[in-house]
Design an enzyme around this catalytic site. Sequence first.
Site, mmCIF file in Angstrom:
data_model
loop_
_atom_site.group_PDB
_atom_site.id
_atom_site.type_symbol
_atom_site.label_atom_id
_atom_site.label_comp_id
_atom_site.label_asym_id
_atom_site.label_seq_id
_atom_site.Cartn_x
_atom_site.Cartn_y
_atom_site.Cartn_z
ATOM 1 N N ARG A 110 0.815 -1.067 0.064
ATOM 2 C CA ARG A 110 -0.083 -0.078 -0.043
ATOM 3 C C ARG A 110 0.963 1.235 -0.087
ATOM 4 O O ARG A 110 1.530 1.315 0.739
ATOM 5 C CB ARG A 110 -0.927 -0.070 1.310
ATOM 6 C CG ARG A 110 -1.614 1.418 1.301
ATOM 7 C CD ARG A 110 -2.660 1.359 2.323
ATOM 8 N NE ARG A 110 -3.971 0.553 1.853
ATOM 9 C CZ ARG A 110 -5.154 0.755 2.526
ATOM 10 N NH1 ARG A 110 -5.400 1.674 3.520
ATOM 11 N NH2 ARG A 110 -6.129 -0.079 2.027
ATOM 12 N N HIS A 137 -7.362 0.701 -6.360
ATOM 13 C CA HIS A 137 -7.557 -0.243 -5.286
ATOM 14 C C HIS A 137 -8.168 -1.274 -5.756
ATOM 15 O O HIS A 137 -9.605 -1.492 -5.589
ATOM 16 C CB HIS A 137 -8.539 0.773 -4.037
ATOM 17 C CG HIS A 137 -8.462 0.202 -2.860
ATOM 18 N ND1 HIS A 137 -7.779 -0.763 -2.332
ATOM 19 C CD2 HIS A 137 -9.189 0.532 -1.929
ATOM 20 C CE1 HIS A 137 -7.980 -1.164 -1.216
ATOM 21 N NE2 HIS A 137 -8.891 -0.500 -0.515
ATOM 22 N N GLN A 140 -10.174 -3.971 -3.315
ATOM 23 C CA GLN A 140 -11.598 -3.533 -2.909
ATOM 24 C C GLN A 140 -12.640 -3.656 -3.615
ATOM 25 O O GLN A 140 -13.800 -4.272 -3.680
ATOM 26 C CB GLN A 140 -11.573 -2.097 -2.280
ATOM 27 C CG GLN A 140 -12.868 -1.477 -1.708
ATOM 28 C CD GLN A 140 -13.294 -2.021 -0.396
ATOM 29 O OE1 GLN A 140 -12.345 -1.950 0.328
ATOM 30 N NE2 GLN A 140 -14.243 -2.822 -0.444
ATOM 31 N N ASP A 225 -17.404 7.469 -1.963
ATOM 32 C CA ASP A 225 -16.097 7.028 -1.008
ATOM 33 C C ASP A 225 -15.690 8.417 -0.275
ATOM 34 O O ASP A 225 -16.496 9.510 -0.650
ATOM 35 C CB ASP A 225 -14.987 6.467 -1.993
ATOM 36 C CG ASP A 225 -13.686 5.981 -1.184
ATOM 37 O OD1 ASP A 225 -13.765 6.011 0.105
ATOM 38 O OD2 ASP A 225 -12.619 6.284 -1.761
ATOM 39 N N CYS A 265 -16.474 1.676 0.479
ATOM 40 C CA CYS A 265 -15.107 0.817 0.698
ATOM 41 C C CYS A 265 -14.850 0.858 2.239
ATOM 42 O O CYS A 265 -14.031 0.333 2.869
ATOM 43 C CB CYS A 265 -14.060 1.117 -0.160
ATOM 44 S SG CYS A 265 -13.398 2.615 0.303
ATOM 45 N N ARG A 293 -13.523 -8.738 1.741
ATOM 46 C CA ARG A 293 -11.954 -8.716 1.288
ATOM 47 C C ARG A 293 -11.296 -9.776 1.750
ATOM 48 O O ARG A 293 -10.425 -10.218 1.123
ATOM 49 C CB ARG A 293 -11.573 -7.217 2.158
ATOM 50 C CG ARG A 293 -12.212 -5.851 1.710
ATOM 51 C CD ARG A 293 -11.417 -5.448 0.526
ATOM 52 N NE ARG A 293 -9.916 -5.492 0.377
ATOM 53 C CZ ARG A 293 -9.573 -4.254 1.140
ATOM 54 N NH1 ARG A 293 -9.830 -3.219 1.571
ATOM 55 N NH2 ARG A 293 -8.110 -4.596 0.835
#
Length: 310
Positions: A110, A137, A140, A225, A265, A293
């Site tokens: 990340r 991402h 996700q 988001d 998310c 996830r």
Amino acid sequence: MTTPPIKPIKHFLQFSDFTLPEFEYLIERAHLIKRRFKNYELHHPLVDRTLVMVFEKNSTRTRLSFEAGMHQLGGAAIYLNTRDSQLGRGEPVEDAGQVMSRMCDVIMVRTFGQDIIERFAANSRVPVINGLTNEHHPCQVLADVFTFIEHRGSIAGKTVAWIGDANNMLYSWLQAAEVFGFHVNISTPKGYDIDPARVDPGNRRYTVFDNPSDACQGVHLVTTDVWTSMGFETENAVRLAAFDGWIVDGAKMARAAPEALFMHCLPAHRGEEVAAEVIDGPQSVVWDEAENRLHVQKALLEYLVLGRLD
Ligand code: CP
Ligand code: NVA
């Protein structure tokens, strides 16, 4: 004697790195892995394998799902962050890729720019997974597509509304739309628009709307988001003002199809990008998204380390 050709290493750096048949396989495996997990059946295909997780940004879900997932697959996971590792003292990412990939079987990163994870992967002997960059991402969105399929069946031919910032999640959704054959209605405030240069030129799977309520009309899934992603915190006050009107509230959900789902998310800010009545309401599947996830990434780890098992 001729040397056998070296098999290219498969990475998951953005959603478009995998084909539809690969995703179909992953989704099938994730269903199986989830079912076994719920039944407390041991599933240990990665005994003696090690995952290294490199975090240059904060995380709750990504760390927990990868770490718990690797453990549940019979392997081990090691957590590194910028502050404690030599990456924080300027060790080149290329050198980190070389070293880490000689000691483990798979790596999750990340970080900030997509270029960083690409340079890391180019120097890695083992698969590298994108656990979030400024640009993408993919893990996700894989969990989100899986969650949609669990609740509503195939996502092909459906329409998803993206309301808010044109951020990493949106670009992964757009890649997923191309792979799975669904459409994305996008509404972002002026100045925070989608950058067409960052979308595959052949991608015809999205429509831009000035009005966020119009973007929700008749859709099967509404998603949003945070307005300020990690790394952009200095813009927070300006963004709060610019995004006024882009909250996903009950009125916008009422424009969607009656059976529409809501996704986020997480982490979320109630009263900013989403109203409490929506995220805590009956159409919201945010906790399933978070849980999934774990299951999809276990399928991903298994696939990247061992290949197809069928
Ligand atoms: N959605 C997500 O990636 O959450 P974390 O930042 O907590 O990992
Ligand atoms: N777009 C958000 C997602 C957090 C999981 C960010 O990049 O901070």
